[in-house]
Write an enzyme that holds these catalytic residues in place. Structure first.
Site, PDB file in Angstrom:
ATOM      1  N   ASP A 285     -15.005   4.607  -5.914  1.00 42.26           N
ATOM      2  CA  ASP A 285     -13.727   4.831  -6.589  1.00 42.26           C
ATOM      3  C   ASP A 285     -13.519   3.698  -7.594  1.00 42.26           C
ATOM      4  O   ASP A 285     -13.104   2.592  -7.247  1.00 42.26           O
ATOM      5  CB  ASP A 285     -12.597   4.858  -5.549  1.00 42.26           C
ATOM      6  CG  ASP A 285     -11.259   5.287  -6.138  1.00 42.26           C
ATOM      7  OD1 ASP A 285     -11.044   5.051  -7.340  1.00 42.26           O
ATOM      8  OD2 ASP A 285     -10.433   5.846  -5.392  1.00 42.26           O
ATOM      9  N   GLU A 396      -6.638  -3.256   1.779  1.00 38.25           N
ATOM     10  CA  GLU A 396      -6.569  -1.957   1.105  1.00 38.25           C
ATOM     11  C   GLU A 396      -6.119  -0.985   2.182  1.00 38.25           C
ATOM     12  O   GLU A 396      -6.927  -0.393   2.882  1.00 38.25           O
ATOM     13  CB  GLU A 396      -7.939  -1.576   0.518  1.00 38.25           C
ATOM     14  CG  GLU A 396      -7.849  -0.411  -0.457  1.00 38.25           C
ATOM     15  CD  GLU A 396      -7.922   0.939   0.217  1.00 38.25           C
ATOM     16  OE1 GLU A 396      -6.873   1.405   0.738  1.00 38.25           O
ATOM     17  OE2 GLU A 396      -9.009   1.524   0.241  1.00 38.25           O
ATOM     18  N   GLU A 405      -1.549   7.328   7.598  1.00 31.97           N
ATOM     19  CA  GLU A 405      -2.389   6.429   8.404  1.00 31.97           C
ATOM     20  C   GLU A 405      -1.578   5.277   8.991  1.00 31.97           C
ATOM     21  O   GLU A 405      -2.030   4.600   9.901  1.00 31.97           O
ATOM     22  CB  GLU A 405      -3.592   5.864   7.635  1.00 31.97           C
ATOM     23  CG  GLU A 405      -4.561   6.919   7.158  1.00 31.97           C
ATOM     24  CD  GLU A 405      -5.725   6.334   6.376  1.00 31.97           C
ATOM     25  OE1 GLU A 405      -5.917   5.106   6.392  1.00 31.97           O
ATOM     26  OE2 GLU A 405      -6.456   7.112   5.741  1.00 31.97           O
ATOM     27  N   HIS A 562      -9.818   8.607  -5.007  1.00 31.74           N
ATOM     28  CA  HIS A 562     -10.073   9.361  -3.769  1.00 31.74           C
ATOM     29  C   HIS A 562      -8.779   9.689  -3.033  1.00 31.74           C
ATOM     30  O   HIS A 562      -8.778  10.498  -2.104  1.00 31.74           O
ATOM     31  CB  HIS A 562     -11.030   8.582  -2.853  1.00 31.74           C
ATOM     32  CG  HIS A 562     -10.413   7.438  -2.135  1.00 31.74           C
ATOM     33  ND1 HIS A 562     -10.184   6.215  -2.733  1.00 31.74           N
ATOM     34  CD2 HIS A 562      -9.976   7.315  -0.862  1.00 31.74           C
ATOM     35  CE1 HIS A 562      -9.629   5.394  -1.858  1.00 31.74           C
ATOM     36  NE2 HIS A 562      -9.495   6.036  -0.717  1.00 31.74           N
TER      37      HIS A 562
END
Length: 640
Positions: A285, A396, A405, A562
């Site tokens: 990415d 990240e 998440e 992504h």
């Protein structure tokens, strides 16, 4: 990469609201003169033994049986709520009248969402976690007036509660914690997790344990997710009022099983990141790598000689950047055992791994990077690191729609535990954007002409299905029909953990005709908004990156990443026009006859009861050129 997230379908009918005071979108109740109890529900001539359910038309011969029904069917455990909030007679009296008034208006009593019918409301009812935050909703003198005349429940609930209080002592919190510690079903670090749920009064107060459900997520708004975390009949923590002697055992057992469920979710989550395919996608990415590379490698005053922590290091690429930039120590945290081993091997292969038994000729260590396997909440067990000793916190952590998440909570934990006062966090800002999209953002154009045949009926069915699921996919900027606006901004250096969950409003206005010719109907001059798209940006601002600030954007206007974007489709398109409409006021707002001048949105994004998932609620109000408003029922999406 596209994914569809399943959710129970709901059937709604959109109707126009004519009264402007009822269409202000705030959901506020009117004065006493406007309230009328439902005489049918009140049961004319109801006897003392005829107790009407708070949520449906069921009637019971005793308060105990009624409250047991409410707990099992409607996720409302009155005795537990009353005990958790220490409600006296008058507080309980108000609560009952408040709930009856909300149900009469087809509103959820705890989150305020409005539905088209009582059936839709019944499908929506859910557990309530953070009771203290909603106690103020019914703390009003007007709720001392019975909503239903001759409501038998108002004059009998207190007697039932007093008997229960005398027979069953309160739960001993120390004994409950002891049960959790000794449970064979909880192992390793998850003992610590469950202890925090019980002991940390700021984030996991006992009202949650004694109430309807227990969640490791500190959510401000209840979740729309209707999935049980435990495969038992009492998995939601409800306790029958005639079986209170088992209360302590059931709660301890439910807490134990919840911890086991969380362990399983975490295993699957970190196991998924053991796939090299995922890491190749992230490493490929370019937008992602350029932003992090610039922030780390182009800011020498920040990284030179710094102690750096990388939360969720994966292959270790960001830690390698930090070591290359001159950090004196890099602690790379990775929960996946496989990826921790991979990061260790990569660091060693590149001469950057810190080895205590090896040194260069001048006595200095050969490498500065050390990999710690485990969750960041457990770093104390696996690394020699003093609290507040990290200069730069790096991660990240972003997921789909930014917050999927739920990794941000772990980053904030690391910030509060390990980062020095005034230390840097990269990235240090995050912003969620929203815009409306047109027909091209759906599958309709494809199905309207399939090798010369009209298959638009298939396209319409797919669009209807899409109104029930969030879609993660790349949207072309040319398919946007409204301006983009900021929905929410986070300052990662200062935000509180409970601010991860939020409700925000935004107003979408159609693009000018000159810039929106692709989507304009040549006859009406209208464009149709089929839904909204969410994306995010994270900033490495000059606050910490003085030499070279950077931005990572997942916008439709920038090269794709992504993360793609998150697409939420309306149940029906809303016609809009930038120029003032003429006539047609008898028509519904948002139609081609009377297009909306703007769309007011209210969007909530909260952590779900399903660990590491998020729930999204979407409310849309079409506003006509003359200020008249039309509301559509709320839509609920679950991203998991």
């Amino acid at each position: 990469m596209a994914s569809r997230i399943n959710q129970e379908p709901e059937a709604y009918r959109v109707e126009e609201q004519i009264d402007e005071e009822e269409e202000d979108g705030e959901g506020e109740s009117e004065g006493w003169d406007d309230w009328n109890g439902d005489e049918d529900e009140g049961g004319e001539g109801g006897s003392e033994s005829d107790f009407l359910c708070l949520f449906c038309d069921s009637k019971y011969s005793s308060c105990d049986s009624l409250f047991e029904h409410c707990a099992k069917v409607h996720y409302f455990d009155f005795p537990c709520i009353r005990k958790a909030l220490s409600l006296d007679f008058y507080g309980s009296f108000k609560l009952i009248n408040y709930i009856r008034s909300q149900v009469a208006d087809n509103k959820c009593w705890c989150c305020g969402l409005t539905f088209q019918s009582n059936k839709d409301l019944q499908n929506h009812l859910h557990d309530t976690v953070n009771l203290k935050d909603i106690k103020c909703l019914w703390d009003d003198e007007r709720y001392l007036k019975p909503f239903i005349q001759d409501d038998s429940l108002l004059y009998s609930f207190d007697e039932s509660e007093e008997i229960e209080d005398e027979q069953f002592p309160p739960i001993n919190e120390e004994e409950l914690v002891g049960d959790l510690k000794n449970s064979e079903e909880i192992c390793g670090g998850d003992q610590n997790t469950v202890e925090k749920m019980v002991l940390n009064a700021d984030d996991y107060d006992m009202s949650r344990v004694k109430g309807t459900t227990i969640s490791v997520n500190d959510i401000n708004s209840p979740s729309s997710s209707d999935k049980d975390l435990i495969n038992d009949k009492d998995s939601r923590g409800f306790v029958s009022s005639n079986d209170k002697s088992q209360e302590g055992h059931l709660i301890s057992n439910s807490s134990s099983r919840l911890a086991k469920h969380i362990m399983k979710v975490n295993e699957n989550y970190f196991g998924a990141y053991s796939s090299f395919g995922i890491h190749r996608e992230m490493l490929s990415d370019k937008v992602r790598m350029d932003a992090y590379g610039k922030a780390i490698l182009k800011n020498p005053s920040l990284l030179k000689g710094a102690v750096v922590m990388d939360v969720g290091c994966g292959t270790g690429i960001l830690s390698l950047f930090a070591a290359q930039a001159g950090a004196s120590r890099v602690i790379a945290i990775e929960a996946s055992a496989k990826m921790a081993a991979v990061a260790t091997k990569v660091a060693n292969d590149n001469g950057l791994l810190h080895c205590k038994n090896q040194s260069q000729a001048d006595g200095h260590q050969k490498g500065v990077m050390e990999v710690v396997q485990g969750m960041v909440e457990e770093v104390d067990k696996n690394a020699e690191l003093q609290p507040h000793s990290v200069d730069v916190l790096l991660s990240e952590w972003m997921g789909y729609c930014l917050l999927y998440e739920s990794m941000l909570s772990s980053v904030l934990y690391a910030r509060d535990r390990w980062l020095k006062p005034g230390g840097a966090i990269l990235p240090d800002t995050a912003t969620v954007f929203v815009a409306g999209f047109g027909k091209g953002g759906t599958s309709l154009p494809f199905w309207e002409n399939v090798h010369g045949f009209d298959m638009s009926s298939i396209g319409k069915e797919l669009v209807n299905d899409a109104a029930q699921f969030p879609i993660v996919d790349v949207l072309d900027c040319e398919d946007l029909v409204t301006s983009s606006v900021i929905l929410q901004t986070f300052d990662l250096a200062t935000m509180k953990p409970n601010e991860v969950d939020f409700t925000a409003t935004a107003t979408l206005e159609p693009m000018s005709n000159a810039s929106n010719t692709k989507h304009l109907d040549s006859k009406t001059g209208c464009c149709s908004c089929y839904g909204v798209v969410l994306w995010f940006e994270t900033g490495f601002t000059s606050r910490f990156c003085r030499e070279a600030p950077a931005v990572l954007s997942t916008s439709p206007y920038t090269p794709k990443t992504h993360w793609s974007q998150t697409i939420l489709t309306f149940r029906e398109p809303i016609a809009m026009r930038s120029e003032k409409a003429t006539g047609g006021k008898v028509a519904a707002i948002g139609t081609e006859v009377y297009p909306a001048a703007k769309i007011d949105l209210r969007i909530s994004i909260v952590r779900s009861t399903e660990h590491r998932s998020i729930d999204i609620s979407l409310e849309a109000v079409g506003v006509g050129p003359d200020g008249r408003r039309r509301s559509w029922p709320a839509q609920l999406f679950s991203l998991q």
